[in-house]
Design an enzyme around this catalytic site. Sequence first.
Site, PDB file in Angstrom:
ATOM      1  N   ASP A 103      -6.986   0.554   4.794  1.00  0.00           N
ATOM      2  CA  ASP A 103      -8.563   1.097   4.186  1.00  0.00           C
ATOM      3  C   ASP A 103      -9.444  -0.635   5.159  1.00  0.00           C
ATOM      4  OD1 ASP A 103     -10.284   0.338   2.851  1.00  0.00           O
ATOM      5  OD2 ASP A 103      -9.271  -0.335   0.682  1.00  0.00           O
ATOM      6  N   ARG A 165       3.812   5.706  -8.574  1.00  0.00           N
ATOM      7  CA  ARG A 165       3.695   5.537  -7.409  1.00  0.00           C
ATOM      8  C   ARG A 165       5.312   6.769  -7.127  1.00  0.00           C
ATOM      9  NH1 ARG A 165       3.923   0.035  -4.629  1.00  0.00           N
ATOM     10  NH2 ARG A 165       4.007  -1.284  -6.228  1.00  0.00           N
TER      11      ARG A 165
HETATM   12  P1  XMP Z   1      -6.473  -3.328   3.870  1.00  0.00           P
HETATM   13  O1  XMP Z   1      -7.745  -2.887   3.342  1.00  0.00           O
HETATM   14  O2  XMP Z   1      -6.030  -4.217   4.723  1.00  0.00           O
HETATM   15  O3  XMP Z   1      -5.801  -2.499   2.418  1.00  0.00           O
HETATM   16  O4  XMP Z   1      -6.157  -1.924   5.512  1.00  0.00           O
HETATM   17  C1  XMP Z   1      -4.181  -1.910   3.204  1.00  0.00           C
HETATM   18  C2  XMP Z   1      -3.258  -2.089   1.834  1.00  0.00           C
HETATM   19  O5  XMP Z   1      -4.600  -1.791   0.749  1.00  0.00           O
HETATM   20  C3  XMP Z   1      -3.899  -1.439  -0.107  1.00  0.00           C
HETATM   21  N1  XMP Z   1      -4.984  -0.224  -0.296  1.00  0.00           N
HETATM   22  C4  XMP Z   1      -4.552   1.182  -1.850  1.00  0.00           C
HETATM   23  N2  XMP Z   1      -3.290   1.000  -1.945  1.00  0.00           N
HETATM   24  N3  XMP Z   1      -4.527   3.095  -3.372  1.00  0.00           N
HETATM   25  C5  XMP Z   1      -3.580   1.932  -3.586  1.00  0.00           C
HETATM   26  O6  XMP Z   1      -2.840   1.873  -4.189  1.00  0.00           O
HETATM   27  C6  XMP Z   1      -5.608   3.080  -2.931  1.00  0.00           C
HETATM   28  O7  XMP Z   1      -6.381   3.478  -2.535  1.00  0.00           O
HETATM   29  C7  XMP Z   1      -5.544   2.012  -1.194  1.00  0.00           C
HETATM   30  N4  XMP Z   1      -6.589   1.647  -0.783  1.00  0.00           N
HETATM   31  C8  XMP Z   1      -6.053   0.124  -0.605  1.00  0.00           C
HETATM   32  C9  XMP Z   1      -2.423  -0.668   0.045  1.00  0.00           C
HETATM   33  O8  XMP Z   1      -1.276  -1.433   0.119  1.00  0.00           O
HETATM   34  C10 XMP Z   1      -2.376  -0.778   1.949  1.00  0.00           C
HETATM   35  O9  XMP Z   1      -1.813  -1.484   2.053  1.00  0.00           O
HETATM   36 MG    MG Z   2      -0.695  -1.919  -4.185  1.00  0.00          MG
END
Ligand code: XMP
Ligand code: MG
Length: 179
Positions: A103, A165
């Site tokens: 993300d 999940r």
């Molecule tokens: P960053 O912002 O550090 O985030 O790149 C990565 C982590 O955020 C979670 N993440 C999500 N989990 N649906 C989810 O279930 C999403 O749309 C989502 N976007 C981010 C995920 O755990 C990832 O490791």
């Molecule tokens: Mg999660």
Amino acid sequence: MHQGDIKKVLFTADDLAGVVEDMAARINADYAGEKLLVVTILKGSSVFMADLIRKLDVDVELDFMVVSSYGSAAQSSGTVDIRCDLRTDIAGRHVLLIEDIIDTGLTLSKLVAELETRDPASVEIAALMIKDIEREHAIEPRYVGLVCPDEFVVGYGLDYNEMYRQLPYVGVLDEKVYS
Ligand code: XMP
Ligand code: MG
């Protein structure tokens, strides 16, 4: 768990299988003759990892980490808390970090920096998905499966409140679930 909670299926089980197959082929070519330490970031990446490693023909060892990140894209000072560290000494090892979705990039940018201090032979990232956003945390994943719209997605390991999940596909959660 209600199928009606999913507003839209983004990637079907068939789509995901194809992406995993293609990524595995690249990894097999890139690491031919090497031994890989596959590091999975729990919990969301576990489903992707399980499918991916079964398509690998290079030697593979597994280890796992639990991390949590604080901060957002607007806070470049965000940190990553390693809740559960590796059991493996990664010095001299070829590490492949498995991530479900990138993300902001905060989690992986901090984690790669931490792992680099342990003198691995290499650290690369295999991410199933990357969100289609501007990213201020510099991150260069070597393997990326799919570009995902900037929406909250679940399934194939990804959760909302630990739910969804087990879905075999990736879908967008309906807003009604949040409210
Ligand atoms: P960053 O912002 O550090 O985030 O790149 C990565 C982590 O955020 C979670 N993440 C999500 N989990 N649906 C989810 O279930 C999403 O749309 C989502 N976007 C981010 C995920 O755990 C990832 O490791
Ligand atoms: Mg999660």
